[in-house]
Write an enzyme that holds these catalytic residues in place. Sequence first.
Site: not given
Length: 376
Positions: A275, A359
């Site tokens: 899980q 950037e």
Amino acid sequence: MEFTAEQEAIRETVREFAAEEVRPTAREADESQSFPETVWDGLATLNLTALTTPEEYGGLDVDGVTYALVNEELAHGQLAVATALSVHLLATSCIAEFGDEAQREEFLPEMVDGRPVGCFALSEPDAGSNPAEMSTTARREGDEYVLEGTKQWITNGERGGVVVVFAKTDPDDADSITQFVLPKSTDGVEVGKKEEKLGLRASDTTTLTFESARIPAEYRLTEEGRGLSAALSVLTGGRVGIAAQAVGLAQSALDEAMRYATEREQFDRPIADIQTVRHKLAQMATDTQAARMLTYDAAAELDDGTPPAKAASMAKLHASETAMDVTNEAVQIHGGYGYTTDFPVERMYRDAKITTIYEGTSQIQRTIIARELLDR
């Protein structure tokens, strides 16, 4: 988002090319710190080096969404290749948008075919996030400008042939920043050493030094003092491209993690049945899809006429941080194997970091978003 038939066709073409030609070169290119030039030639053959050039100069002049899709699919194959292409396209965008007819005719018809490769020279050793602090100058002498200064973090610095560079025409005036274009072979232009980097190692990153580099006044792209606004305008589209690359990288790491989880067995069952692993994969997929939708939204706004500063920064911020989170979890799912070069998630993890920096750092993106929200 629904795509046009043309967008779907381009995406599938690039996806196939990335899987068959780009991805297989990634490990060797990273280890040898060398760019896969045969891949670049393949990009040119597919006209991907022509994406941001107007049709009258042999280009494709694609819409924002198509531009994002190409960046996403290439980065799924190898981020270094996508980065090199995006910087080349940034240079052709500047020439196409701000150049006059003579400048476009001189540079674009060859650049659409991939060579010469374009460079974008804005950052400096002491002026990164605040380009107004740059010290590179362009002194007017008759019919020429004389460039003096050093630029840093130049992607395609070694392999490039055309440079879009920003310099002050008055060293004491931050409002005098001006944009120029020139062949890298210009006398006085020198390439510095290639940077030794954490990731993106196949992409050449260098300094460029200008020592009494004389260029014709006709190589000025913008009016004196209009260079910084031009750079910020073009970088908005560039940030959408980086966001798309971060999405492609995250998806690639997610794909690797899912593949490994279904094949790796522990306690007599695949770890994909555990899980905690299932929940990790679920969160990785959700975050990647959210980044993708932000990116597509910003890409669509690129064609509306006004640079979408807020949408581009939101996309770049969330997608780059997601790339870091997803590649980190992909390494974790691989366990000890994820820490070795035997599996590509190790490289992806190293590559992802740069998407939060170049950037415009994540901090700069938050500043832009807050300004757009509160200071209007």
